[in-house]
Design an enzyme around this catalytic site. Structure first.
Site, PDB file in Angstrom:
ATOM      1  N   THR A   7      42.365  45.946  30.396  1.00  0.00           N
ATOM      2  CA  THR A   7      41.162  45.265  30.737  1.00  0.00           C
ATOM      3  C   THR A   7      40.323  46.260  31.102  1.00  0.00           C
ATOM      4  OG1 THR A   7      40.307  43.031  31.812  1.00  0.00           O
ATOM      5  CG2 THR A   7      41.726  44.495  33.101  1.00  0.00           C
ATOM      6  N   ASP A  68      46.175  36.816  29.059  1.00  0.00           N
ATOM      7  CA  ASP A  68      44.870  36.043  28.219  1.00  0.00           C
ATOM      8  C   ASP A  68      45.289  34.896  29.086  1.00  0.00           C
ATOM      9  OD1 ASP A  68      42.801  35.537  26.559  1.00  0.00           O
ATOM     10  OD2 ASP A  68      44.104  34.667  25.061  1.00  0.00           O
ATOM     11  N   PHE A 153      34.594  33.819  38.878  1.00  0.00           N
ATOM     12  CA  PHE A 153      34.010  34.208  37.621  1.00  0.00           C
ATOM     13  C   PHE A 153      34.493  33.131  36.761  1.00  0.00           C
ATOM     14  CE2 PHE A 153      38.068  36.598  38.004  1.00  0.00           C
ATOM     15  CZ  PHE A 153      38.820  36.502  36.498  1.00  0.00           C
ATOM     16  N   TYR A 155      35.204  29.696  34.679  1.00  0.00           N
ATOM     17  CA  TYR A 155      35.008  28.355  35.153  1.00  0.00           C
ATOM     18  C   TYR A 155      35.317  28.077  36.346  1.00  0.00           C
ATOM     19  CZ  TYR A 155      35.196  27.859  29.822  1.00  0.00           C
ATOM     20  OH  TYR A 155      35.066  27.901  28.551  1.00  0.00           O
TER      21      TYR A 155
END
Length: 198
Positions: A7, A68, A153, A155
């Site tokens: 990431t 994920d 961050f 939702y």
């Protein structure tokens, strides 16, 4: 022990680093010189996480884990799920647009049940086929009707975890890092790494 987290998301990176602690040196894609766009073409969280981890491990020859995460809303048959980051369309991760679309899709539905699910895939430096391991973390909660809170961050401002009267965006990183879906999956990863790679 040095390991790559696939990431460049600074929020996710700091979250993972604080959960894993100082026993592990977690480096980002940028830090290993990986600047290309890694494909995420899977139809499930598991497929995407494995795709990213295998890509990095095979090209850079270093142990890598990738995650994920999806928000799965019961009244929307599990949507947005694997498409959570791109729910409102477009290439970028537009959190505001995603939240607006989700709240609009839910409308006045009385069923606000939802869960965050994170899947972490771990692949060793040789990219061996025997090595892919999956670690899952789930946190149950509900979607509130309006945004609350300025931290976090994605939702976070509309997701209230069970047992709390605040959203992820209100609880602060210390609490979130203890109870979140990513924290739960990362703890499983950390337990494995400490036992087998520490």
């Amino acid at each position: 022990m040095k390991i790559v987290f696939a990431t460049n998301n600074e929020h996710k990176l700091s979250e993972i680093r604080s959960i894993l602690g100082e026993q592990f040196e977690v480096v980002s894609l940028r830090e290993i010189g990986c600047t290309e766009e890694i494909p995420e073409t899977g139809q499930t969280l598991e497929e995407n996480a494995l795709q990213k981890a295998r890509y990095v491990s095979s090209r850079y020859g270093i142990g890598c884990f990738a995650d994920d995460t999806g928000l799965e809303v019961e009244a929307l048959n599990g949507a947005p799920g694997v498409f959570s980051a791109r729910y409102a369309g477009g290439a970028g991760h537009d959190s505001e647009a995603n939240m607006t679309k989700l709240l609009s899709e839910l409308g006045d539905s009385s069923n606000r049940r939802a869960r965050f699910r994170t899947v972490i895939a771990l692949v060793d430096g040789a990219g061996q086929e025997h090595s892919p391991l999956l670690f899952e973390g789930i946190v149950e909660g509900e979607i509130i009707r309006e945004r609350r809170g300025g931290e976090g961050f994605g939702y976070d401002p509309i997701f209230q975890p069970d047992g709390y009267d605040q959203t992820f965006a209100q609880l602060g990183n210390d609490v979130k890092n203890r109870i979140s879906h990513r924290a739960r999956a990362t703890k499983k990863l950390a337990d494995y790494l400490k036992q087998h790679r520490g």
